[in-house]
Scaffold this active site. Structure first.
Site, short mmCIF file in Angstrom:
data_model
loop_
_atom_site.label_atom_id
_atom_site.label_comp_id
_atom_site.label_asym_id
_atom_site.label_seq_id
_atom_site.Cartn_x
_atom_site.Cartn_y
_atom_site.Cartn_z
N ASN A 126 -13.44 9.96 -1.31
CA ASN A 126 -14.11 8.90 -2.07
C ASN A 126 -13.89 7.62 -1.29
O ASN A 126 -12.76 7.17 -1.15
CB ASN A 126 -13.49 8.75 -3.46
N CYS A 142 0.84 -1.20 0.00
CA CYS A 142 0.00 0.00 0.00
C CYS A 142 0.87 1.25 0.00
O CYS A 142 1.74 1.40 0.85
CB CYS A 142 -0.91 -0.01 1.23
N HIS A 189 -6.88 2.10 1.82
CA HIS A 189 -6.33 2.76 3.01
C HIS A 189 -7.16 4.01 3.30
O HIS A 189 -7.42 4.80 2.39
CB HIS A 189 -4.86 3.13 2.77
N GLN A 209 -9.07 13.59 0.19
CA GLN A 209 -8.26 14.46 -0.66
C GLN A 209 -8.66 15.91 -0.44
O GLN A 209 -9.74 16.21 0.08
CB GLN A 209 -8.46 14.12 -2.14
N HIS A 231 -4.26 0.52 8.16
CA HIS A 231 -4.79 0.21 6.83
C HIS A 231 -6.20 -0.37 6.89
O HIS A 231 -6.98 -0.24 5.93
CB HIS A 231 -3.83 -0.78 6.16
N HIS A 237 -8.40 7.37 3.56
CA HIS A 237 -7.83 8.67 3.17
C HIS A 237 -8.86 9.51 2.44
O HIS A 237 -9.84 9.02 1.91
CB HIS A 237 -6.60 8.47 2.26
N SER A 269 -9.05 4.33 -5.38
CA SER A 269 -8.10 3.36 -5.91
C SER A 269 -7.28 2.69 -4.81
O SER A 269 -6.46 1.83 -5.10
CB SER A 269 -7.19 4.04 -6.94
N CYS A 303 0.42 3.39 3.43
CA CYS A 303 0.79 2.91 4.77
C CYS A 303 2.08 3.60 5.24
O CYS A 303 2.93 3.96 4.43
CB CYS A 303 0.98 1.39 4.77
O1 G1P Z 1 -7.61 10.72 -7.19
P1 G1P Z 1 -8.02 9.29 -7.31
O2 G1P Z 1 -8.53 8.69 -6.03
O3 G1P Z 1 -6.99 8.43 -7.97
O4 G1P Z 1 -9.25 9.29 -8.36
C1 G1P Z 1 -10.60 9.38 -7.99
O5 G1P Z 1 -10.95 10.65 -7.47
C2 G1P Z 1 -10.84 11.77 -8.37
C3 G1P Z 1 -11.38 12.99 -7.66
O6 G1P Z 1 -12.69 12.81 -7.18
C4 G1P Z 1 -11.60 11.50 -9.67
O7 G1P Z 1 -11.32 12.53 -10.58
C5 G1P Z 1 -11.23 10.15 -10.28
O8 G1P Z 1 -12.04 9.89 -11.40
C6 G1P Z 1 -11.41 9.07 -9.23
O9 G1P Z 1 -11.05 7.80 -9.75
#
Ligand code: G1P
Ligand code: G1P
Lengths: 341, 341
Positions: free
Chosen positions: B154, B52, B165, B169, B114, B167, B162, B55
């Site tokens: 997300n 990961c 873990h 943004q 994790h 997290h 993706s 981590c």
């Molecule tokens: O940044 P990540 O987690 O790789 O990507 C994810 O979040 C982003 C922001 O919401 C999006 O634009 C991507 O389509 C999504 O797969």
């Protein structure tokens, strides 16, 4: 020649039809994908499936029998989101505002052949679908409570399509949905100022540049809009300024069917899979008013990003901020163009 | 008592924050689902995963080493959609309009563990995340080219996340994204007319009705907004009129963390699965201007509809028309409320 700054640096592009922006991050196209992969079934379907509620001669969930139809078959949605005998009310209690909404929802089976999709059909068979769309748009629109007719298709399980039998839908209703309302406003504003169709003028610019055009016949153009959101989003545009699909001549209907055939076949080649998308036609409201500012068009919003199993997720930033894309409209258009014929 | 027409007939509800509508079709909630089922992994993750890239102590894709962090860890996104050293330009060629956009994108690891997600964490550990959000909002906002800071998460593979873990943004940028711009406009209009916070007045109505409130502490309310789009969408609202998360007292930060803990735990109980969603905080821009009209709030947009594997698809009509839902905000709120504690 492509504008290189737009291929190298983060920027936003204006969608002239909605007045909203898309964030483009070209440098990010190289990022590796570690997220969820979609399942694909490239399994060939049978031409008839006895359990399919859309196949000719079969019984639907509500007990009705489908006729033994031979080309296109339309019926009222058994689980319609909008109903025409619905109660009428307006509730406005401070900041809690709800208005009743009437409508009619239909399902359009494109072919009795369960195994087909638009990309496998002859343009002359697609012409029959176009004729049904025209009839439905005209007849639904005559209804006093129907002021807008939304024709669309969800193709593929990944697009929430619950039955692989080739079909689309028509949801018609009393008021303009959000997206249509935005496009109505933007087109009207432009038309009042310039006495020209917004999309007509846009198309002239695109035809001169030839950077985002992927196909053209006598009456239609297929292009990746400058402000495209989805990785391989495209738009079919009539060259003549037409408010809605009823203004097409018979010849133009054939040429429109050809354009639909070209783009769906091209999509299927892109990732060597039956390409999923939602498509829809935006056109003038059916409220009987003058809508000279409207220029109808058909859009395809496909979710796939870089293979049959890796899709673009419109989540997080996209839900709270703006749509975002990595691969630019110009690169997408090149990739599609190379696959035609 | 719930307004029965709204539980029986199709209607649209106004989102007072965006000025847009959602179509509600309560009678359709009974339709059977025959479409795609999502995969769920209810597999317990290890507390540490050597592969990961989030981590503690591990090496990221770009070769950088994560510190041996003990609670929250922030770093600049290795594949940032926005960059702060990006070129500045405005290209306006007729109807082709593109403006450069600068920004800073960060990743916030919520815990070194994790295996955790917010729903498994103690409110006191969530408070540490809230503090990091406050710091980032303050510090990023000081940057001359950063006028808006979008905090979001997300959660779950189905939401394009993706890496499992825990997290979130932060994408910060020069201009207001579409959704923020709409909320800015609507709140400003209301504030200028009423000299009151739009969401403050809305909250007072909701507190009186008690039809959509699912939880309340001294400083925060969790509710299903009247105009919710996603089946189990919720919003955490501060009772006091606050423009942004910097206005919270220390006690309020704890109470906010409690609210986050309550809603994420409740979600996990709903379908007995680690509940996927995108969440985000909308708050005042960081352009140094007065934003008295802003009332910050945190929203959760979860995709699941009726089980861990059946999600709501926002496709077709939703993409071309308006968002549409079957189960009403009131029913959703009841279901969630019953699961608390
Ligand atoms: O940044 P990540 O987690 O790789 O990507 C994810 O979040 C982003 C922001 O919401 C999006 O634009 C991507 O389509 C999504 O797969
Ligand atoms: O009507 P269907 O195909 O059952 O359902 C599909 O299309 C509808 C209209 O785009 C959406 O509201 C649904 O979420 C989707 O699953």
């Amino acid at each position: 020649s492509m504008n290189s700054d737009l291929q190298d640096y983060s920027h936003k592009r204006l969608n002239i039809l909605t007045g909203e922006w898309v964030l483009v991050s070209p440098h990010r196209a190289k990022r590796p994908w570690q997220g969820q992969n979609e399942e694909v079934s490239n399994q060939k379907r049978p031409t008839y499936d006895s359990t399919c509620y859309l196949c000719a001669g079969n019984t639907r969930i509500n007990g009705e029998l489908n006729p033994k139809y031979e080309d296109v078959f339309v019926f009222t949605n058994d689980f319609a989101a909008l109903q025409n005998d619905s109660k009428i009310f307006k509730k406005e209690d401070g900041l809690l505002i709800a208005h009743s909404e009437k409508g009619i929802c239909k399902v359009v089976c494109f072919s009795p052949d369960h195994s087909k999709s638009l990309g496998d059909m002859d343009p002359k068979d697609i012409t029959k679908i176009v004729e049904v769309w025209q009839n439905e748009y005209r007849e639904l629109g005559k209804n006093k409570s129907i002021n807008y007719v939304q024709i669309f298709e969800n193709k593929g399980a990944i697009m929430g399509c619950s039955n692989p039998h080739p079909h689309g839908q028509i949801w018609s209703q009393s008021t303009l949905p959000n997206e249509v309302d935005k496009k109505n406003t933007q087109q009207l504003k432009y038309y009042n100022t310039n006495k020209n169709s917004l999309l007509g003028d846009y198309l002239n610019q695109e035809l001169k540049k030839q950077e985002r055009i992927i196909f053209e016949n006598e009456s239609f153009v297929i292009l990746v809009p400058f402000w495209a959101i989805w990785p391989f989003e495209t738009m079919i545009l009539p060259k003549r300024h037409q408010k809605n699909i009823l203004e097409m001549t018979e010849k133009e209907s054939n040429l429109f069917a050809e354009a639909i055939s070209v783009i769906t076949k091209t999509y299927d080649k892109l990732f060597n899979t039956s390409f999923p998308y939602s498509s829809g036609i935006h056109q003038s409201p059916t409220d009987g008013k003058d809508h000279s500012h409207w220029h109808w068009h058909m859009s395809f919003y496909p979710p796939l990003l870089r293979s049959a199993t890796v899709k673009k997720f419109m989540v997080g930033y996209e839900m709270f901020g703006s749509p975002q894309r990595d691969i630019t409209a110009e690169i997408a258009s090149q990739s599609l163009k190379e696959l035609i014929f």
